[in-house]
Motif scaffolding. Structure first.
Motif, mmCIF file in Angstrom:
data_model
loop_
_atom_site.group_PDB
_atom_site.id
_atom_site.type_symbol
_atom_site.label_atom_id
_atom_site.label_comp_id
_atom_site.label_asym_id
_atom_site.label_seq_id
_atom_site.Cartn_x
_atom_site.Cartn_y
_atom_site.Cartn_z
ATOM 1 N N GLY A 74 -8.152 -9.276 5.359
ATOM 2 C CA GLY A 74 -8.977 -8.588 4.883
ATOM 3 C C GLY A 74 -8.244 -7.341 3.932
ATOM 4 O O GLY A 74 -8.814 -6.661 3.369
ATOM 5 N N GLY A 75 -7.205 -7.656 3.488
ATOM 6 C CA GLY A 75 -6.413 -6.885 2.661
ATOM 7 C C GLY A 75 -6.121 -5.597 3.054
ATOM 8 O O GLY A 75 -6.327 -4.915 4.337
ATOM 9 N N ALA A 76 -5.365 -4.716 2.415
ATOM 10 C CA ALA A 76 -4.728 -3.259 2.688
ATOM 11 C C ALA A 76 -6.177 -2.486 2.959
ATOM 12 O O ALA A 76 -6.065 -1.520 3.672
ATOM 13 C CB ALA A 76 -4.013 -2.636 1.377
ATOM 14 N N SER A 77 -7.222 -2.953 2.127
ATOM 15 C CA SER A 77 -8.338 -2.285 2.376
ATOM 16 C C SER A 77 -9.042 -2.348 3.854
ATOM 17 O O SER A 77 -9.477 -1.403 4.308
ATOM 18 C CB SER A 77 -9.443 -2.841 1.427
ATOM 19 O OG SER A 77 -9.286 -2.517 0.131
ATOM 20 N N PHE A 80 -7.325 0.230 5.765
ATOM 21 C CA PHE A 80 -8.042 1.778 5.768
ATOM 22 C C PHE A 80 -8.922 1.886 6.831
ATOM 23 O O PHE A 80 -9.225 2.964 7.330
ATOM 24 C CB PHE A 80 -8.751 1.803 4.446
ATOM 25 C CG PHE A 80 -8.170 1.656 3.064
ATOM 26 C CD1 PHE A 80 -6.829 1.676 2.806
ATOM 27 C CD2 PHE A 80 -8.758 1.520 1.948
ATOM 28 C CE1 PHE A 80 -5.706 1.795 1.840
ATOM 29 C CE2 PHE A 80 -7.992 1.404 0.723
ATOM 30 C CZ PHE A 80 -6.699 1.371 0.586
ATOM 31 N N TRP A 100 -6.070 4.698 -4.304
ATOM 32 C CA TRP A 100 -6.078 3.980 -3.147
ATOM 33 C C TRP A 100 -6.146 4.812 -1.982
ATOM 34 O O TRP A 100 -6.742 4.656 -0.832
ATOM 35 C CB TRP A 100 -5.089 2.798 -3.183
ATOM 36 C CG TRP A 100 -5.056 1.916 -3.997
ATOM 37 C CD1 TRP A 100 -4.087 1.412 -5.033
ATOM 38 C CD2 TRP A 100 -6.103 0.819 -4.190
ATOM 39 N NE1 TRP A 100 -4.377 0.521 -5.764
ATOM 40 C CE2 TRP A 100 -5.661 -0.048 -5.054
ATOM 41 C CE3 TRP A 100 -7.170 0.568 -3.348
ATOM 42 C CZ2 TRP A 100 -6.509 -1.299 -5.463
ATOM 43 C CZ3 TRP A 100 -7.888 -0.601 -3.598
ATOM 44 C CH2 TRP A 100 -7.676 -1.246 -4.774
ATOM 45 N N THR A 144 0.802 7.360 0.900
ATOM 46 C CA THR A 144 0.702 6.275 0.076
ATOM 47 C C THR A 144 2.127 6.250 -0.614
ATOM 48 O O THR A 144 2.189 6.949 -1.655
ATOM 49 C CB THR A 144 -0.462 5.980 -0.831
ATOM 50 O OG1 THR A 144 -1.485 6.301 -0.215
ATOM 51 C CG2 THR A 144 -0.435 4.811 -1.522
ATOM 52 N N ASN A 146 3.420 4.310 -2.709
ATOM 53 C CA ASN A 146 3.577 3.973 -4.372
ATOM 54 C C ASN A 146 2.220 3.712 -4.749
ATOM 55 O O ASN A 146 1.719 3.183 -4.261
ATOM 56 C CB ASN A 146 4.572 2.642 -4.481
ATOM 57 C CG ASN A 146 4.840 2.280 -5.962
ATOM 58 O OD1 ASN A 146 5.340 3.178 -6.527
ATOM 59 N ND2 ASN A 146 4.027 1.245 -6.580
ATOM 60 N N THR A 148 -0.133 2.482 -7.188
ATOM 61 C CA THR A 148 -0.054 1.229 -8.161
ATOM 62 C C THR A 148 -0.603 1.493 -9.405
ATOM 63 O O THR A 148 -0.267 0.931 -10.525
ATOM 64 C CB THR A 148 -0.695 0.067 -7.448
ATOM 65 O OG1 THR A 148 -0.296 0.217 -5.975
ATOM 66 C CG2 THR A 148 -0.286 -1.194 -7.908
ATOM 67 N N ASP A 167 0.601 3.353 3.652
ATOM 68 C CA ASP A 167 0.338 2.308 2.849
ATOM 69 C C ASP A 167 1.486 2.133 1.988
ATOM 70 O O ASP A 167 1.507 2.819 0.895
ATOM 71 C CB ASP A 167 -1.103 2.589 2.126
ATOM 72 C CG ASP A 167 -1.387 1.779 1.017
ATOM 73 O OD1 ASP A 167 -0.847 0.621 1.029
ATOM 74 O OD2 ASP A 167 -2.534 1.682 0.503
ATOM 75 N N SER A 169 1.722 -0.782 0.213
ATOM 76 C CA SER A 169 1.362 -2.109 -0.614
ATOM 77 C C SER A 169 2.195 -2.621 -1.620
ATOM 78 O O SER A 169 2.684 -3.482 -1.830
ATOM 79 C CB SER A 169 -0.153 -2.191 -0.913
ATOM 80 O OG SER A 169 -1.022 -2.011 0.091
ATOM 81 N N SER A 170 2.438 -1.480 -2.541
ATOM 82 C CA SER A 170 3.181 -1.964 -3.670
ATOM 83 C C SER A 170 4.697 -1.592 -3.707
ATOM 84 O O SER A 170 4.983 -1.753 -5.094
ATOM 85 C CB SER A 170 2.424 -1.292 -5.007
ATOM 86 O OG SER A 170 2.183 -0.128 -4.922
ATOM 87 N N GLY A 188 -0.668 -4.963 1.441
ATOM 88 C CA GLY A 188 -1.337 -6.131 1.048
ATOM 89 C C GLY A 188 -0.233 -7.029 0.557
ATOM 90 O O GLY A 188 0.626 -6.582 -0.187
ATOM 91 N N GLN A 190 -0.328 -9.248 -1.678
ATOM 92 C CA GLN A 190 -0.278 -9.681 -3.163
ATOM 93 C C GLN A 190 0.430 -8.764 -4.355
ATOM 94 O O GLN A 190 0.267 -8.862 -5.241
ATOM 95 C CB GLN A 190 -1.887 -9.983 -3.545
ATOM 96 C CG GLN A 190 -2.712 -8.890 -3.781
ATOM 97 C CD GLN A 190 -3.075 -8.086 -2.455
ATOM 98 O OE1 GLN A 190 -2.843 -8.658 -1.586
ATOM 99 N NE2 GLN A 190 -4.016 -7.244 -2.579
ATOM 100 N N LYS A 191 0.895 -7.692 -3.659
ATOM 101 C CA LYS A 191 1.587 -6.684 -4.694
ATOM 102 C C LYS A 191 3.055 -7.083 -4.753
ATOM 103 O O LYS A 191 3.699 -7.411 -5.777
ATOM 104 C CB LYS A 191 1.592 -5.429 -4.198
ATOM 105 C CG LYS A 191 0.203 -4.875 -4.049
ATOM 106 C CD LYS A 191 -0.582 -4.622 -5.503
ATOM 107 C CE LYS A 191 -1.837 -4.440 -5.512
ATOM 108 N NZ LYS A 191 -2.670 -3.740 -4.508
HETATM 109 C C1 LIG Z 1 -3.756 -3.098 -4.044
HETATM 110 C C2 LIG Z 1 -3.667 -1.989 -3.173
HETATM 111 C C3 LIG Z 1 -4.537 -1.884 -2.079
HETATM 112 C C4 LIG Z 1 -5.788 -2.535 -2.057
HETATM 113 O O1 LIG Z 1 -5.342 -3.753 -1.607
HETATM 114 P P1 LIG Z 1 -6.537 -5.054 -1.068
HETATM 115 O O2 LIG Z 1 -5.341 -6.088 -0.391
HETATM 116 O O3 LIG Z 1 -6.957 -5.501 -2.276
HETATM 117 O O4 LIG Z 1 -7.308 -4.420 -0.135
HETATM 118 C C5 LIG Z 1 -4.462 -0.574 -1.344
HETATM 119 N N1 LIG Z 1 -3.293 0.298 -1.593
HETATM 120 C C6 LIG Z 1 -2.433 -0.087 -2.411
HETATM 121 C C7 LIG Z 1 -1.324 1.082 -2.422
HETATM 122 C C8 LIG Z 1 -2.687 -0.989 -3.427
HETATM 123 O O5 LIG Z 1 -1.734 -1.118 -4.508
#
Ligand SMILES: *Cc1c(COP(=O)(O)O)cnc(C)c1O
Length: 354
Positions: A74-77, A80, A100, A144, A146, A148, A167, A169-170, A188, A190-191
């Motif tokens: 479901g990703g970082a979202s 949330f 974000w 958060t 970083n 992005t 968070d 993610s990046s 997430g 993918q970062k």
């Molecule tokens: C890209 C990003 C998200 C969202 O990530 P998804 O996997 O697309 O839901 C959330 N937080 C940060 C800091 C991001 O860079």
């Protein structure tokens, strides 16, 4: 020829990781099955999942400290939502540092009161705002690390007596930190970690089980922990590729080694942005991100020339996010220093030409 990939996400991954991942899609370790056509309950995949979870905790130095690592979907979202579902009883604090965190706030408001402890929204999120004291009656504080899109990064973290949720993610796995100051970290993949399709959640078990609402199984961190991250079919390919990438990082020497490289890349690019009169940084200097550098041209008339030049040099993915424009060069762990050198050369070439 392979491009110099500055994409903000999905991100660049080490070439050897891509090679191993593609081999596994054909035939996993010579077992006669593709990784993506075998049962996630097979010993092969259960080992992958356990190894990925263990590596994440090991590299962050969080083993044996009451944390569990999960690879969810479901990703970082999705986090949330999950964070608020599992932790927000009445009132939570959120630091608003970018698109974000703003989105995380929006979701949390569905579950209770949200106190924005500070925000840089009115200044276009170009810096990390100062927080002045965080009330102890909040269920948790969400930050958060970083940002992005805007290219800012937190260099220090608040000391609070309530659970701290981040968070990451990046910038997870990009620099040394005392990760045990956080009670819940999510990112997430993918970062800076792997392909899209999974997110890593690291949670301290003792903060769970405190809200009174009923939580649907798939959203319940305690259920996900009890099921070893396999309540439903996990994202087998993203988890495997993430595991390969974490092995790559560990073999390289872990976070201390990658941090040094990341700092070199960032210094190289930011010094060009500062010295070259044709470019201007977007984020305030003291809050600049080592992962995502945001900048603009000082003379918009040079846009077509500059764009043609970097494309010609084999550079990809430096257009800024559609919400702020300009340029954004993302320099995640797998990006070699040489690629940043190529970009810097193009920028100084533009100055000589103009
Ligand atoms: C890209 C990003 C998200 C969202 O990530 P998804 O996997 O697309 O839901 C959330 N937080 C940060 C800091 C991001 O860079």
């Amino acid at each position: 020829m392979k491009k110099h990939n500055f994409s903000a996400g999905p991100c660049i991954l080490p070439q050897e990781v891509l090679l191993k991942a593609s081999e596994a899609v054909q035939d996993f370790n010579g077992c006669g099955l593709s990784l993506i056509e075998m049962s996630h309950r097979s010993k092969e995949f259960v080992d992958i999942m356990e190894n990925a979870r263990a590596l994440a905790l090991e590299i962050l130095n969080l083993e044996g400290k009451g944390y569990k690592a999960l690879f969810l979907t479901g990703g970082a979202s999705m986090e949330f939502v999950r964070v608020a579902y599992n932790l927000l009883e009445t009132k939570a604090g959120y630091l608003n540092t970018g698109t974000w965190s703003n989105n995380a706030i929006k979701e949390a408001k569905l579950f209770g009161e949200v106190v924005e402890v500070a925000s840089s929204k009115n200044e276009g999120f170009n810096h990390i705002p100062k927080m002045f004291g965080v009330a102890n009656d909040l269920d948790y504080l969400h930050i958060t690390s970083n940002n992005t899109i805007h290219g800012t990064q937190m260099k220090s973290f608040p000391k609070v007596n309530i659970p701290l949720v981040c968070d990451m993610s990046s910038d997870i796995f990009s620099k040394q930190l005392d990760f045990s100051q956080f009670d819940l970290i999510y990112a997430g993949a993918q970062k800076n970690m792997g392909p899209s399709g999974t997110q890593l959640v690291i949670v301290k078990e003792d903060i769970l089980g405190k809200v009174t609402r009923k939580i649907p199984s798939i959203l319940d961190y305690q259920v996900q922990i009890a099921k070893d991250s396999m309540f439903n079919t996990p994202a087998v390919f993203p988890v495997y590729t993430t595991m390969l990438n974490l092995e790559w990082l560990k073999d390289l020497g872990g976070i201390p080694v990658i941090e040094e490289l990341n700092n070199k890349k960032a210094q190289l690019l930011y010094s060009e942005i500062d010295l070259n009169p044709l470019f201007k940084g977007y984020a305030k200097e003291e809050d600049r991100s080592t992962m995502n550098a945001t900048f603009t041209l000082t003379d918009e008339k040079l846009k077509d020339t500059f764009d043609a030049m970097w494309k010609e040099a084999g550079i990809s993915g430096i257009n800024g996010h559609r919400s702020i424009g300009g340029y954004r060069a993302s320099m995640y762990n797998a990006m070699p220093l040489e690629s940043v050198g190529v970009l810097v050369d193009v920028m100084s070439e533009l100055e000589r030409k103009a």
